[in-house]
Design an enzyme around this catalytic site. Structure first.
Site, PDB file in Angstrom:
ATOM      1  N   ASP A 283       0.872  -1.168   0.000  1.00  0.00           N
ATOM      2  CA  ASP A 283       0.000   0.000   0.000  1.00  0.00           C
ATOM      3  C   ASP A 283       0.919   1.231   0.000  1.00  0.00           C
ATOM      4  O   ASP A 283       2.149   1.125   0.086  1.00  0.00           O
ATOM      5  CB  ASP A 283      -0.982  -0.015   1.183  1.00  0.00           C
ATOM      6  CG  ASP A 283      -2.229   0.818   0.868  1.00  0.00           C
ATOM      7  OD1 ASP A 283      -2.167   1.675  -0.036  1.00  0.00           O
ATOM      8  OD2 ASP A 283      -3.263   0.623   1.525  1.00  0.00           O
TER       9      ASP A 283
HETATM   10  C1  NOJ Z   1      -4.008   3.890   0.018  1.00  0.00           C
HETATM   11  C2  NOJ Z   1      -5.205   2.998   0.127  1.00  0.00           C
HETATM   12  O1  NOJ Z   1      -5.171   2.293   1.337  1.00  0.00           O
HETATM   13  C3  NOJ Z   1      -5.317   1.996  -1.000  1.00  0.00           C
HETATM   14  O2  NOJ Z   1      -6.551   1.345  -0.892  1.00  0.00           O
HETATM   15  C4  NOJ Z   1      -5.165   2.662  -2.320  1.00  0.00           C
HETATM   16  O3  NOJ Z   1      -5.304   1.724  -3.364  1.00  0.00           O
HETATM   17  C5  NOJ Z   1      -3.797   3.333  -2.370  1.00  0.00           C
HETATM   18  N1  NOJ Z   1      -3.733   4.333  -1.329  1.00  0.00           N
HETATM   19  C6  NOJ Z   1      -3.514   3.967  -3.714  1.00  0.00           C
HETATM   20  O4  NOJ Z   1      -4.270   5.083  -3.904  1.00  0.00           O
END
Ligand code: NOJ
Length: 744
Positions: A283
């Site tokens: 993430d």
């Molecule tokens: C953080 C989020 O937790 C995740 O779900 C997302 O895909 C990513 N950022 C990318 O934007």
């Protein structure tokens, strides 16, 4: 040698490079390409940075063009549109040494341009075909703008309405969440990834992110391995069964080990047990976040832990780019692990057909003609209607009559275009395209039948609009309040400790009821989580939960309000009476001191002294404008052997005045186990359409396979004994039937 690819020469060049475009050749072609790559270029494939089209995490400045040209970046998020991705892809294929195409990823969560209801809403439709259709449309629109990869579906089970991200997932149930996860993957990836309109799906957030302590985002999770395997892992496994190509690790720690550095979940379970062969992306900076977690000493240590644990790509963290080479030289990371990561990422690019044609997703005509197609908008309208849940309908307050002299529409969300498409609404146009509830109802009522007052804001304390709102409410035949949360109040980093309708909206509801003691009042709710509606249930007659219903949300809602669509949605999350009951979900375990039915207040039993144990609205609850009767429950046998199946059936009759859908739910209860079992478990469901007066028999097949669980030795199996069984309209019932599972 620099290899230059020009679109008109692509075919010749891809042949020259030996890219046949045939699936059986991909692995050999990956190997051939890797043989030409330097270690830095291999590491480059594991690096992802953000473009400027959107920001979905803390700002991180990067030198994208430099890294692309150097071959030190394999993927980008938040970069799309034909124009934007063309330039970036051109730099990658024409200016980097080996011309390896970039992978463009984006959060296409519940639509890209045409926005569907938030995922928790879509789940409430219990309509897997609809969910697959919406993600297919999302893939059509996203792929037409250069996007190869969506960071969806989120299959985090969550039982905590305080957690803002409950809005992005399927709800609280393992079985339903697994089915929904599969439907999304099928929709995004289609049947052939090499087609220009299919995109990689990504199962996230691996794993147990939805169990964040106290519902606070990014917080610690602590659970037994049994809970992990029986509740939180199955939806992820289901996405693998559906062929998901990528996984995303999560922000949370799990039992003391951050999930972006967790060998047990990423290697032992995901790779070794499940045989997953796609790639895992971290993430957003989650590898680096192992430092504040207290699990990595510094960025270099975090890179070591992340890569060794099985996170193949570093989203935004820079630590793979900065430290992997050094770590390999120092013998702290085995080069073979990095090569494996690179191999997995390249394979995904081959599967998408990017080596045959890196511009396959970059087509101006397609971009111009694909957004907001009429059939996409029609599907969004259908989705909005079928995701809405009629929680309560006293005095048959709904449907509204088109012939009413006047209806008062009151609340900060009546004319809203902005919040209605919800959080994570990708590039949905909040201004120009979203249809408000006001516009929706204008299809059913003439201007002189509509009274409108905003009344108040969602969060501000200004009561100056109350008077007008109360005044028009007194003039109207019926009153509809459109209220709820702002879209930013759920989603990432949007946890709440108070789950009531926010601001002074509850006060306005009360005043409107006081001014209109005998009139029908309907509360239409937009929100991204279960709310505490304990006060409102007594103040209003009808409650229609529309979540954040998307681009066509106002139109779909109006269809329901006026009965053109008979509501059919049912909750996939429990609505508590108050936040103190959280976590509360239907398939809890029993205690040794369950409360006796005859005396719920009995001393020394497992109850609260200030509230019942039961929730306000149970999992599976949702009303219709018609009524359904369940009768003639049958089991093909009262014995089930390990090798045979059992059939359970029930007859459902539409006993009301309107055609409509009913969602029949199959539940079982394993009465005695070597580890205690939940009081009820959903094991099947069917959404069936019944004309008024019509009866249909709904049947389910149950085999021993459906009854398996992980025992205390973490063995997945089934235990002989008594199982209670029922087919019901919601989870609120008592079992009266059972069968025995017996050895053959
Ligand atoms: C953080 C989020 O937790 C995740 O779900 C997302 O895909 C990513 N950022 C990318 O934007």
């Amino acid at each position: 040698m620099r290899l230059t690819l020009k679109s008109n020469l692509l075919l010749g060049i891809s042949c020259l490079l030996g890219y046949t475009g045939l699936a059986q050749d991909y692995e050999a072609q990956v190997e051939a390409l890797m043989a030409k790559m330097t270690l830095e270029e291999k590491i480059g494939q594991t690096v992802m940075y953000s473009g400027e089209w959107d920001q979905t995490g803390p700002y991180v400045g990067t030198d994208n063009m430099k890294y692309i040209r150097e071959g030190h970046m394999g993927a980008m998020l938040n970069a799309f549109t034909v124009e934007g991705t063309r330039d970036l892809q051109k730099a990658a294929v024409e200016e980097s040494r080996l011309g390896i195409p970039l992978l463009f990823g984006y959060d296409v969560i519940h639509g890209h341009r045409t926005i569907f209801p938030i995922n928790l809403g879509l789940a409430a439709s219990w309509d897997l075909k609809l969910i697959e259709d919406t993600s297919r449309i999302a893939a059509e629109e996203a792929s037409a703008e250069g996007i190869h990869w969506t960071f969806a579906p989120m299959v985090d089970i969550s039982r905590d309405p305080r957690w803002g991200r409950i809005s992005e997932g399927p709800g609280e149930d393992v079985f339903l969440g697994s089915e929904i996860g599969k439907a999304y993957v099928k929709g995004f990836q289609g049947d052939d990834l090499s087609k220009f309109n299919t995109i990689l799906a990504c199962a996230k957030h691996f794993v147990a992110y939805g169990a964040a302590q106290a519902g606070r985002d990014y917080h610690t999770t602590n659970m037994s391995e049994g809970e992990l395997r029986n509740v939180y892992l199955p939806p992820f496994k289901a996405t693998i069964d559906a062929g998901v190509e990528t996984f995303m690790s999560a922000f949370n720690e799990l039992n003391g080990v951050p999930t972006s550095g967790n060998k047990f979940t990423l290697r032992d379970i995901l790779q070794d047990e499940w045989g997953y062969n796609g790639f895992v992306v971290s993430d957003y900076t989650s590898i680096n976040e192992m430092i504040p977690h207290g699990y990595a000493a510094d960025g270099k240590d975090a890179a070591r832990i992340g890569m060794n644990a099985g996170v193949d790509m570093d989203m935004m963290g820079s630590v793979y780019r900065l430290y992997l080479k050094e770590l390999i030289e120092e013998g702290k990371v085995d080069q073979a692990i990095v090569e494996d990561a690179c191999r997995r990422i390249l394979l995904a690019k081959f599967k998408l057909g990017l080596f045959e044609d890196p511009y396959r997703y970059i087509d101006q005509d397609r971009e111009d003609t694909t957004k907001y197609k009429p059939e996409f908008l029609a599907k969004a309208r259908e989705a909005a209607a079928s995701s809405s849940v009629l929680l309560q309908n006293k005095n048959s307050a709904l449907p509204l009559s088109k012939n009413a002299k006047s209806v008062a529409f009151i609340g900060p969300l009546v004319k809203d275009h902005y919040d209605i498409i919800g959080n994570w609404a990708a590039k949905g146009d909040r201004k120009g395209k979203a249809v408000s509830v006001f516009e929706g109802i204008s299809e059913y009522l003439k201007a002189d039948q509509i009274l409108y007052a905003k009344g108040c804001e969602i969060l501000k304390d200004d009561e100056s609009g109350f008077e007008e709102a109360i005044e028009i409410s007194k003039q109207a035949d019926a009153i509809v309040l459109v209220m709820g949360e702002g879209h930013h109040m759920s989603g990432e980093a949007a946890s709440r400790t108070n789950i009531r309708i926010p601001g002074i909206q509850p006060k306005l509801i009360k005043k409107i009821r006081e001014a209109n003691p005998d009139k029908n009042i309907t509360l239409v709710l937009m929100n991204g989580r279960p709310l505490n509606l304990s006060n409102e249930v007594d103040l209003v007659d009808a409650i229609l939960e529309i979540w954040f219903p998307g681009t066509m949300g106002g139109a779909g809602t109006a269809d329901v309000l006026f009965g053109a669509y008979n509501p059919s949605g049912k909750l996939t999350v429990t609505f508590p009476r108050n936040v103190g009951q959280v976590p509360i979900y239907y398939n809890m375990k029993n205690t040794g001191r369950p409360i006796p039915e005859t005396n719920p207040k009995e001393d020394y039993k497992s109850n609260y002294i200030d509230a019942p144990n039961s929730p306000l609205f149970v999992f599976g609850h949702g009303l219709s404008y018609t009524s359904f009767e369940y009768s003639d429950f049958k089991l093909s046998s009262d014995k089930l052997t390990f090798n045979e199946a059992l059939k359970a059936s029930v007859t459902i009759t539409n006993t009301g005045d309107m055609d409509g859908y009913e969602i029949a739910q199959l539940y079982v209860h394993d009465v005695v186990g070597s580890v205690t079992r939940p009081v009820k478990e959903l094991k099947g469901f069917e959404k069936v359409f019944l004309k008024k007066g019509e009866s249909k028999t709904v049947s389910f097949t149950i085999s021993a396979e459906d009854l398996k669980f992980y025992n205390s030795e973490m063995i997945y199996g089934v235990e002989p004994g008594t199982f209670e069984i029922a087919i019901e309209p919601s989870s609120d019932f008592k079992f009266t039937n059972s069968f025995e599972l017996v050895n053959d």
